[in-house]
Design a protein around this motif. Structure first.
Motif, mmCIF file in Angstrom:
data_model
loop_
_atom_site.group_PDB
_atom_site.id
_atom_site.type_symbol
_atom_site.label_atom_id
_atom_site.label_comp_id
_atom_site.label_asym_id
_atom_site.label_seq_id
_atom_site.Cartn_x
_atom_site.Cartn_y
_atom_site.Cartn_z
ATOM 1 N N MET A 79 0.838 -1.048 0.064
ATOM 2 C CA MET A 79 0.030 -0.192 -0.004
ATOM 3 C C MET A 79 0.862 1.073 -0.094
ATOM 4 S SD MET A 79 -3.137 1.127 -0.060
ATOM 5 C CE MET A 79 -4.230 -0.219 0.453
ATOM 6 N N GLY A 80 0.755 2.020 -0.977
ATOM 7 C CA GLY A 80 1.461 3.172 -1.012
ATOM 8 C C GLY A 80 1.209 4.106 -0.051
ATOM 9 N N LYS A 81 1.785 5.171 0.404
ATOM 10 C CA LYS A 81 1.516 6.391 1.126
ATOM 11 C C LYS A 81 0.128 7.068 0.717
ATOM 12 C CE LYS A 81 3.442 10.406 3.311
ATOM 13 N NZ LYS A 81 4.567 11.332 3.400
ATOM 14 N N LEU A 88 10.289 -3.393 2.412
ATOM 15 C CA LEU A 88 9.808 -2.773 1.473
ATOM 16 C C LEU A 88 8.154 -2.356 1.531
ATOM 17 C CD1 LEU A 88 10.075 -1.993 -1.578
ATOM 18 C CD2 LEU A 88 9.228 -4.097 -2.140
ATOM 19 N N LYS A 89 7.710 -3.095 2.141
ATOM 20 C CA LYS A 89 6.309 -2.845 2.648
ATOM 21 C C LYS A 89 6.216 -1.431 3.507
ATOM 22 C CE LYS A 89 3.022 -6.170 3.065
ATOM 23 N NZ LYS A 89 2.204 -7.397 3.972
ATOM 24 N N LEU A 142 4.849 2.640 2.606
ATOM 25 C CA LEU A 142 3.894 3.216 3.724
ATOM 26 C C LEU A 142 4.488 4.563 3.667
ATOM 27 C CD1 LEU A 142 2.873 0.592 6.205
ATOM 28 C CD2 LEU A 142 1.428 1.536 4.217
ATOM 29 N N GLU A 143 5.994 4.656 3.768
ATOM 30 C CA GLU A 143 6.755 6.271 4.099
ATOM 31 C C GLU A 143 6.421 6.972 2.701
ATOM 32 O OE1 GLU A 143 10.456 4.968 5.067
ATOM 33 O OE2 GLU A 143 9.797 3.845 6.926
ATOM 34 N N SER A 144 6.550 6.292 1.579
ATOM 35 C CA SER A 144 6.651 6.959 0.317
ATOM 36 C C SER A 144 5.734 6.440 -0.610
ATOM 37 C CB SER A 144 8.018 6.967 -0.137
ATOM 38 O OG SER A 144 8.171 7.258 -1.420
ATOM 39 N N PRO A 200 8.853 4.213 -3.007
ATOM 40 C CA PRO A 200 10.545 4.384 -2.902
ATOM 41 C C PRO A 200 11.201 3.961 -4.008
ATOM 42 C CG PRO A 200 9.416 2.349 -1.736
ATOM 43 C CD PRO A 200 8.234 2.906 -2.419
ATOM 44 N N HIS A 201 12.375 4.666 -4.359
ATOM 45 C CA HIS A 201 13.293 4.440 -5.398
ATOM 46 C C HIS A 201 13.682 3.080 -5.591
ATOM 47 C CE1 HIS A 201 12.151 8.492 -6.487
ATOM 48 N NE2 HIS A 201 13.000 8.900 -5.690
ATOM 49 N N GLU A 202 14.050 2.583 -4.742
ATOM 50 C CA GLU A 202 14.858 1.346 -4.477
ATOM 51 C C GLU A 202 13.853 0.040 -4.940
ATOM 52 O OE1 GLU A 202 13.356 1.924 -0.323
ATOM 53 O OE2 GLU A 202 14.096 2.997 -1.769
ATOM 54 N N VAL A 203 12.777 0.295 -5.249
ATOM 55 C CA VAL A 203 11.977 -0.618 -5.796
ATOM 56 C C VAL A 203 12.201 -1.244 -7.024
ATOM 57 C CG1 VAL A 203 9.945 0.792 -6.784
ATOM 58 C CG2 VAL A 203 9.420 -1.598 -6.085
ATOM 59 N N GLY A 204 13.045 -0.458 -7.834
ATOM 60 C CA GLY A 204 13.449 -0.569 -9.113
ATOM 61 C C GLY A 204 14.429 -2.126 -8.787
#
Length: 178
Positions: free
Chosen positions: A51-53, A96-97, A101-103, A106-110
């Protein structure tokens, strides 16, 4: 759109074993994950709800063995450790989860999506600017190689959409990898 159609449209390279993971936005999907999801587990496909922020529900579709391999790259390990990712794959997925929630993204998802770690690092350092081309990700290095990969992913999606539309079950489209 059915769950199977959603998977084929957005995760066919992962189903085909070409990619370690795909991320699907479920914002406009009000259907249910079908029993096909259980059949895909037998083929090594895993699912993680995020779930994204911003409140957007997401689904990470991944192959555990390929994802572990992608995150074991030295550059990937450095990026992830700098961002508080430690331990086994389960711990990293939990982190990652929390990062989602924070962002909102997040760029590191790549790194989790199998993008080249040097491109992810350049994306982070350049705040998304200065890339030489873009497709499935923003490319900073090895443009021609990336473009070939983009074409392979697009061809895979076209073929998988065609096969699903013509009655081939999604579990048959999913390649079993070791």
């Amino acid at each position: 759109m059915s769950f199977e159609e959603l998977l084929v449209l957005h995760a066919s390279p992962t189903l085909a074993g070409m990619k370690c993971a795909s991320l699907i936005c479920l914002k406009n999907f009000d259907g249910q994950m079908s029993e096909a999801a259980e059949k895909l587990l037998e083929k090594g496909i895993m699912f993680l709800k995020l779930m994204g922020k911003n409140g957007c529900p997401l689904l990470l579709v991944y192959r555990m063995n390929k994802l572990e391999q992608a995150l074991n790259d030295e550059t990937a390990k450095k990026i992830l450790s700098d961002l508080g990712y430690f331990g086994n794959l389960s711990n990293k997925l939990d982190r990652l989860k929390n990062r989602f929630l924070e962002s909102s993204c997040p760029h590191e998802v790549g790194l989790f999506l199998g993008y080249p770690s040097h491109d992810v690092l350049s994306f982070i350092k350049n705040e998304g600017r200065g890339f030489i081309c873009s497709g499935h990700w923003k490319v900073y290095h090895a443009e021609q190689e990336a473009k070939k990969t983009f074409r392979k992913f697009s061809i895979c999606r076209q073929k998988y959409c065609f096969m699903l539309k013509n009655g081939i079950e999604i579990s048959r489209l999913c390649v079993t990898t070791v």
